[in-house]
Design a protein around this motif. Structure first.
Motif, PDB file in Angstrom:
ATOM      1  N   ALA A  86       0.577   3.520  -0.961  1.00 45.45           N
ATOM      2  CA  ALA A  86       1.985   3.128  -1.106  1.00 45.45           C
ATOM      3  C   ALA A  86       2.894   4.112  -0.382  1.00 45.45           C
ATOM      4  O   ALA A  86       3.873   3.716   0.270  1.00 45.45           O
ATOM      5  CB  ALA A  86       2.357   3.046  -2.580  1.00 45.45           C
ATOM      6  N   LYS A  87       2.571   5.391  -0.455  1.00 41.54           N
ATOM      7  CA  LYS A  87       3.362   6.402   0.253  1.00 41.54           C
ATOM      8  C   LYS A  87       3.154   6.302   1.761  1.00 41.54           C
ATOM      9  O   LYS A  87       4.092   6.430   2.548  1.00 41.54           O
ATOM     10  CB  LYS A  87       2.983   7.798  -0.261  1.00 41.54           C
ATOM     11  CG  LYS A  87       3.487   8.068  -1.674  1.00 41.54           C
ATOM     12  CD  LYS A  87       2.717   9.134  -2.415  1.00 41.54           C
ATOM     13  CE  LYS A  87       2.711  10.469  -1.736  1.00 41.54           C
ATOM     14  NZ  LYS A  87       2.047  11.506  -2.554  1.00 41.54           N
ATOM     15  N   ARG A  88       1.932   6.025   2.173  1.00 36.51           N
ATOM     16  CA  ARG A  88       1.635   5.904   3.596  1.00 36.51           C
ATOM     17  C   ARG A  88       2.378   4.727   4.231  1.00 36.51           C
ATOM     18  O   ARG A  88       2.785   4.785   5.395  1.00 36.51           O
ATOM     19  CB  ARG A  88       0.130   5.739   3.806  1.00 36.51           C
ATOM     20  CG  ARG A  88      -0.331   5.870   5.264  1.00 36.51           C
ATOM     21  CD  ARG A  88      -1.799   5.526   5.411  1.00 36.51           C
ATOM     22  NE  ARG A  88      -2.042   4.106   5.191  1.00 36.51           N
ATOM     23  CZ  ARG A  88      -1.840   3.172   6.129  1.00 36.51           C
ATOM     24  NH1 ARG A  88      -1.382   3.497   7.321  1.00 36.51           N
ATOM     25  NH2 ARG A  88      -2.105   1.900   5.850  1.00 36.51           N
ATOM     26  N   ARG A  89       2.586   3.676   3.436  1.00 36.88           N
ATOM     27  CA  ARG A  89       3.247   2.479   3.950  1.00 36.88           C
ATOM     28  C   ARG A  89       4.774   2.565   3.939  1.00 36.88           C
ATOM     29  O   ARG A  89       5.465   1.597   4.237  1.00 36.88           O
ATOM     30  CB  ARG A  89       2.814   1.259   3.142  1.00 36.88           C
ATOM     31  CG  ARG A  89       1.345   0.907   3.311  1.00 36.88           C
ATOM     32  CD  ARG A  89       1.034  -0.418   2.637  1.00 36.88           C
ATOM     33  NE  ARG A  89      -0.399  -0.724   2.656  1.00 36.88           N
ATOM     34  CZ  ARG A  89      -0.919  -1.871   2.216  1.00 36.88           C
ATOM     35  NH1 ARG A  89      -0.123  -2.815   1.726  1.00 36.88           N
ATOM     36  NH2 ARG A  89      -2.225  -2.065   2.250  1.00 36.88           N
ATOM     37  N   GLY A  90       5.312   3.724   3.544  1.00 39.36           N
ATOM     38  CA  GLY A  90       6.761   3.885   3.625  1.00 39.36           C
ATOM     39  C   GLY A  90       7.451   4.246   2.321  1.00 39.36           C
ATOM     40  O   GLY A  90       8.672   4.392   2.305  1.00 39.36           O
ATOM     41  N   ARG A  91       6.719   4.355   1.210  1.00 40.28           N
ATOM     42  CA  ARG A  91       7.253   4.765  -0.089  1.00 40.28           C
ATOM     43  C   ARG A  91       8.161   3.683  -0.705  1.00 40.28           C
ATOM     44  O   ARG A  91       8.364   2.630  -0.119  1.00 40.28           O
ATOM     45  CB  ARG A  91       8.019   6.105   0.014  1.00 40.28           C
ATOM     46  CG  ARG A  91       7.199   7.244   0.630  1.00 40.28           C
ATOM     47  CD  ARG A  91       8.043   8.505   0.762  1.00 40.28           C
ATOM     48  NE  ARG A  91       7.372   9.518   1.548  1.00 40.28           N
ATOM     49  CZ  ARG A  91       6.541  10.454   1.058  1.00 40.28           C
ATOM     50  NH1 ARG A  91       6.283  10.484  -0.233  1.00 40.28           N
ATOM     51  NH2 ARG A  91       5.985  11.336   1.849  1.00 40.28           N
ATOM     52  N   ASN A  92       8.669   3.987  -1.889  1.00 38.64           N
ATOM     53  CA  ASN A  92       9.553   3.097  -2.636  1.00 38.64           C
ATOM     54  C   ASN A  92       8.944   1.706  -2.796  1.00 38.64           C
ATOM     55  O   ASN A  92       9.573   0.687  -2.511  1.00 38.64           O
ATOM     56  CB  ASN A  92      10.933   3.004  -1.963  1.00 38.64           C
ATOM     57  CG  ASN A  92      11.947   2.274  -2.854  1.00 38.64           C
ATOM     58  OD1 ASN A  92      11.796   2.223  -4.071  1.00 38.64           O
ATOM     59  ND2 ASN A  92      12.960   1.700  -2.226  1.00 38.64           N
ATOM     60  N   GLN A  93       7.687   1.663  -3.252  1.00 41.12           N
ATOM     61  CA  GLN A  93       7.015   0.389  -3.456  1.00 41.12           C
ATOM     62  C   GLN A  93       5.871   0.564  -4.446  1.00 41.12           C
ATOM     63  O   GLN A  93       5.487   1.685  -4.785  1.00 41.12           O
ATOM     64  CB  GLN A  93       6.479  -0.154  -2.137  1.00 41.12           C
ATOM     65  CG  GLN A  93       5.481   0.751  -1.430  1.00 41.12           C
ATOM     66  CD  GLN A  93       5.098   0.198  -0.068  1.00 41.12           C
ATOM     67  OE1 GLN A  93       4.286  -0.717   0.029  1.00 41.12           O
ATOM     68  NE2 GLN A  93       5.714   0.754   0.980  1.00 41.12           N
ATOM     69  N   VAL A  94       5.358  -0.573  -4.906  1.00 41.84           N
ATOM     70  CA  VAL A  94       4.231  -0.594  -5.836  1.00 41.84           C
ATOM     71  C   VAL A  94       3.044  -1.273  -5.158  1.00 41.84           C
ATOM     72  O   VAL A  94       3.186  -2.372  -4.613  1.00 41.84           O
ATOM     73  CB  VAL A  94       4.582  -1.361  -7.134  1.00 41.84           C
ATOM     74  CG1 VAL A  94       3.347  -1.497  -8.021  1.00 41.84           C
ATOM     75  CG2 VAL A  94       5.706  -0.658  -7.887  1.00 41.84           C
ATOM     76  N   LEU A  95       1.901  -0.624  -5.203  1.00 43.59           N
ATOM     77  CA  LEU A  95       0.655  -1.241  -4.740  1.00 43.59           C
ATOM     78  C   LEU A  95      -0.324  -1.243  -5.905  1.00 43.59           C
ATOM     79  O   LEU A  95      -0.486  -0.214  -6.568  1.00 43.59           O
ATOM     80  CB  LEU A  95       0.069  -0.495  -3.547  1.00 43.59           C
ATOM     81  CG  LEU A  95       0.769  -0.659  -2.192  1.00 43.59           C
ATOM     82  CD1 LEU A  95       0.003   0.091  -1.114  1.00 43.59           C
ATOM     83  CD2 LEU A  95       0.905  -2.127  -1.811  1.00 43.59           C
ATOM     84  N   TRP A  96      -0.962  -2.380  -6.142  1.00 47.57           N
ATOM     85  CA  TRP A  96      -1.855  -2.506  -7.288  1.00 47.57           C
ATOM     86  C   TRP A  96      -3.125  -3.215  -6.874  1.00 47.57           C
ATOM     87  O   TRP A  96      -3.098  -4.157  -6.091  1.00 47.57           O
ATOM     88  CB  TRP A  96      -1.167  -3.317  -8.380  1.00 47.57           C
ATOM     89  CG  TRP A  96      -1.735  -3.064  -9.749  1.00 47.57           C
ATOM     90  CD1 TRP A  96      -2.888  -3.560 -10.275  1.00 47.57           C
ATOM     91  CD2 TRP A  96      -1.161  -2.245 -10.770  1.00 47.57           C
ATOM     92  NE1 TRP A  96      -3.073  -3.087 -11.561  1.00 47.57           N
ATOM     93  CE2 TRP A  96      -2.029  -2.281 -11.889  1.00 47.57           C
ATOM     94  CE3 TRP A  96       0.001  -1.469 -10.836  1.00 47.57           C
ATOM     95  CZ2 TRP A  96      -1.761  -1.580 -13.065  1.00 47.57           C
ATOM     96  CZ3 TRP A  96       0.254  -0.772 -11.992  1.00 47.57           C
ATOM     97  CH2 TRP A  96      -0.620  -0.828 -13.097  1.00 47.57           C
ATOM     98  N   THR A  97      -4.253  -2.746  -7.409  1.00 49.25           N
ATOM     99  CA  THR A  97      -5.524  -3.417  -7.152  1.00 49.25           C
ATOM    100  C   THR A  97      -6.163  -3.833  -8.464  1.00 49.25           C
ATOM    101  O   THR A  97      -6.125  -3.086  -9.453  1.00 49.25           O
ATOM    102  CB  THR A  97      -6.483  -2.507  -6.358  1.00 49.25           C
ATOM    103  OG1 THR A  97      -7.665  -3.227  -6.051  1.00 49.25           O
ATOM    104  CG2 THR A  97      -6.857  -1.260  -7.147  1.00 49.25           C
TER     105      THR A  97
END
Length: 304
Positions: free
Chosen positions: A289-300
């Motif tokens: 999530a940080k690598r993709r630009g931050r300020n977001q949620v990634l869930w698996t």
């Protein structure tokens, strides 16, 4: 509300129950049980007793077996138990103490001794709880710390593995927090962490949920019996609430206000895995999530 310490008295003889109840009722909230099974029922409630007075000689289930079951239960193992008995041999006294009793009171009762011993053990128990609370709290945010989280993760992992329930975990970073500290000062940074902690605590509402400070600007959210969609929803709500605080952060690459990134995972605990696997998977999602630009949620979702 009656906030007096709660004392459970366990004895199969009505006379003994009445004597101890009359002696203690003025200073304590007294609960009575006439046998071992009833005692275990009284203990396994949302508000267990603060101390137990336990008779040894009882039919069906004696006091030693009650004591064993209390100590084998994570929810009741720390409740101080004082053995009350007419037995006067050193072997009997040692047997109770070896099984986890904190003290021994012999019949017939001497009121000043009973009162003094109860008061002393309740004081010791209260002081221990205070110390444990301090050891499990983060000094800055006053929320659970990493040690508290790791203990909760182990506990919920075992419980969900036994029940077949799933377990969700989110890890969160305050975006560009070093830049915030460097430019606005550590006092302002500390204030930000307190506000972020308040947001997390407000969303960990159910009895089994836990939000904790993992270290620095990193936080965790443990969600037992929560599926991936539910975990993702809570994480996204937290992300939005932090942004909506409107804390100016001119030195962030993620926006003009303070933001957070979250990575989460949903998992079925099993004998072929361990609690650390869940934390590693959540941390991996946070990194992405940080690598993709931050300020977001990634869930698996690892349950499918």
């Amino acid at each position: 509300m009656d906030d007096r310490p709660k004392i459970l008295i366990v004895d199969d003889e009505r006379l003994n129950l009445n004597v101890l109840s009359d002696l203690l009722r003025q200073d304590y909230k007294v609960i009575l049980a006439k046998n071992g099974n009833q005692a275990l029922e009284r203990v396994n409630t949302e508000t267990p007793p603060d101390l137990i007075l336990l008779d040894v000689v009882m039919p069906e289930m004696d006091g030693y077996e009650v004591l064993r079951r209390l100590k084998d239960n994570d929810r009741t193992k720390d409740i101080p138990v004082i053995i009350i008995t007419a037995l006067d041999s050193m072997q009997d006294e040692a047997k109770g103490l070896e099984r986890g009793a904190v003290d021994y009171i012999r019949k017939p009762f001497h009121p000043p001794i009973v009162k003094a011993r109860l008061k002393n053990h309740l004081t010791i128990s209260r002081q221990r709880k205070l110390l444990e609370g301090l050891a499990n709290l983060d000094g800055l945010t006053e929320m659970p710390n990493r040690r508290s989280f790791e203990l909760a993760l182990e506990r919920e992992w075992r419980r969900c593995m036994r029940s077949g329930e799933l377990l969700s975990l989110a890890m969160m970073d305050v975006d560009c927090f070093k830049q915030y500290n460097d430019n606005y000062g550590h006092a302002a940074g500390d204030d930000v962490l307190k506000k972020v902690a308040h947001v997390l605590l407000s969303e960990a509402r159910r009895p089994g949920d836990l939000s904790a400070r993992y270290g620095g600007e990193e936080f965790v959210l443990l969600l037992p019996e929560t599926d991936a969609s539910g975990g993702r929803y809570i994480a996204e709500k937290i992300r939005v609430m932090i942004a909506d605080l409107g804390i100016v952060h001119e030195f962030s690459s993620a926006g003009q206000v303070l933001t957070a990134s979250l990575g989460g995972v949903t998992f079925f605990p099993s004998t072929g895995s361990k609690p650390q696997d869940l934390a590693i998977a959540a941390d991996s999602m946070l990194y992405e999530a940080k690598r993709r630009g931050r300020n977001q949620v990634l869930w698996t979702d690892l349950t499918v």
